[in-house]
Scaffold this active site. Sequence first.
Site, PDB file in Angstrom:
ATOM      1  N   GLU A  81       0.816  -1.217   0.000  1.00 38.57           N
ATOM      2  CA  GLU A  81       0.000   0.000   0.000  1.00 38.57           C
ATOM      3  C   GLU A  81       0.849   1.266   0.000  1.00 38.57           C
ATOM      4  O   GLU A  81       1.656   1.475   0.920  1.00 38.57           O
ATOM      5  CB  GLU A  81      -0.932   0.011   1.214  1.00 38.57           C
ATOM      6  CG  GLU A  81      -1.878   1.188   1.226  1.00 38.57           C
ATOM      7  CD  GLU A  81      -2.923   1.115   2.323  1.00 38.57           C
ATOM      8  OE1 GLU A  81      -3.512   2.150   2.639  1.00 38.57           O
ATOM      9  OE2 GLU A  81      -3.155   0.009   2.863  1.00 38.57           O
ATOM     10  N   LYS A 259      -7.792  -0.089  11.525  1.00 37.05           N
ATOM     11  CA  LYS A 259      -7.201  -0.611  10.292  1.00 37.05           C
ATOM     12  C   LYS A 259      -5.959   0.197   9.938  1.00 37.05           C
ATOM     13  O   LYS A 259      -4.932  -0.351   9.515  1.00 37.05           O
ATOM     14  CB  LYS A 259      -8.220  -0.559   9.148  1.00 37.05           C
ATOM     15  CG  LYS A 259      -7.735  -1.201   7.846  1.00 37.05           C
ATOM     16  CD  LYS A 259      -7.020  -0.240   6.917  1.00 37.05           C
ATOM     17  CE  LYS A 259      -6.579  -0.929   5.635  1.00 37.05           C
ATOM     18  NZ  LYS A 259      -5.791  -0.040   4.751  1.00 37.05           N
ATOM     19  N   ASP A 275       3.347 -13.819  12.293  1.00 38.50           N
ATOM     20  CA  ASP A 275       2.013 -14.194  11.846  1.00 38.50           C
ATOM     21  C   ASP A 275       1.091 -12.980  11.853  1.00 38.50           C
ATOM     22  O   ASP A 275       0.582 -12.577  12.905  1.00 38.50           O
ATOM     23  CB  ASP A 275       1.470 -15.294  12.773  1.00 38.50           C
ATOM     24  CG  ASP A 275       0.176 -15.911  12.270  1.00 38.50           C
ATOM     25  OD1 ASP A 275      -0.527 -15.267  11.472  1.00 38.50           O
ATOM     26  OD2 ASP A 275      -0.136 -17.049  12.687  1.00 38.50           O
ATOM     27  N   HIS A 373      -2.159  10.340  -0.336  1.00 31.91           N
ATOM     28  CA  HIS A 373      -2.171   8.947  -0.759  1.00 31.91           C
ATOM     29  C   HIS A 373      -2.152   8.833  -2.282  1.00 31.91           C
ATOM     30  O   HIS A 373      -1.404   8.043  -2.848  1.00 31.91           O
ATOM     31  CB  HIS A 373      -3.416   8.252  -0.198  1.00 31.91           C
ATOM     32  CG  HIS A 373      -3.553   6.826  -0.625  1.00 31.91           C
ATOM     33  ND1 HIS A 373      -2.838   5.801  -0.050  1.00 31.91           N
ATOM     34  CD2 HIS A 373      -4.319   6.243  -1.593  1.00 31.91           C
ATOM     35  CE1 HIS A 373      -3.154   4.659  -0.635  1.00 31.91           C
ATOM     36  NE2 HIS A 373      -4.052   4.907  -1.569  1.00 31.91           N
TER      37      HIS A 373
END
Length: 421
Positions: A81, A259, A275, A373
């Site tokens: 991202e 998030k 993990d 972004h």
Amino acid sequence: MSTRIPGFYNLSPNKRLEHLAKHANLSKEETEIIKGGKGFSVADADRMIENVIGYMPIPLGIAVNFKVNGKDIFVPMATEEPSVVAAASNAAKYTYNTGGFTTSYSGSIMRGQIQLTNVNDPYGALARIYENKEKILAMCNEQDPTLVSLGGGAKDLEVFVIDGLTQKMVVVHLLVDSQDAMGANAINTMAEAVAPVIEEIAHGKAILRILSNLADKRIIRARGVFENPFQDNEEAMENFLSAYELALIDPYRAATHNKGIMNGISAVVLATGNDTRAVEAGAHAYASMTNHYQSLTHWERGENNSLVGTIELPLAVGLIGGATKSHPIATLATKIMQVETAEELAGVIASVGLAQNFAALKALAGEGVQKGHMKLHARNLAIMAGAKENQLNEVVKCVTQKGSYRFDEIKEIVDTMNKME
């Protein structure tokens, strides 16, 4: 070496790697592995998972400006991202002169669960299990003498009677100190080994025998003071704190808020071969521990228009076992970070999560997240539009000057360039 390197993002990948090689004393062979020239192969992939046909590379970036517990740390982040690495680096810059990030750790205790059904006297079974605690713990520790020799192993147990839909179940929690390992394999082995004994003690049937990823006894906390981030702009400060407040009370906002935190955390977890799914599941479960899903971070006004940020979450990460040692890039990632314990690694990861949250809230309090972004995403759009390598910089320059990042407009620019060649 200081992690404050002005213009680091303007350097070529090779120049950035040269900085890291000096910092972490990487050999020429190790730098070649990081660049993808050698090291990880289809054969390596085939040893790690099943039905291998190849492998999927993920970009590995370096977050700069991080100081954690007084130590400058270059942080490897594996993510697809755009803007994540840049945002974390920029956010950390605001803490550098105030001491960076400070962390604390509750310890490396993980839980293994054994579920018992068909128990006629669940509370009696609970008492009998506690009466046999030492026997159960001793049997657990027989399964991993190496872990015990290092100071870890099964330390205690907890027993719960839980109301199911059809019956009362007895659930035993083995509390295992996994030290510098994540601990899944050791805990699952212990749970499976002692399940028949516990089954006999409880006069019931053992069903599940597996660790829990809600590592609420393996909590990491990080704190940072962000130095006057809004240059005394009271409105921007209020906007930041209002955005944070919504994440405390509204689960719809909290999901996106957290998030963003996990953008940073998962990128470092992945880079170090840990993990990601376990960490993400544990973090989101922890955010719901009050029966109301909410922010993993807290923000308060500090002195001189600073912001004091804190984060608290379970982080079951390790430096031993799994891909942390079998994947050559993961091994080099921890070498670059120069962390020697799971506690140090967790502290860095939590600090990145806090920085990532600061960056997102700061952008939302100002111009929004999309402008920055999309500027970083413009290269991807240009590639989608068919731009050649030698055209990318010019395309990005054109759309940035224009301030619009629509794909159809980028495609038009690329087509025009191709016609002129």
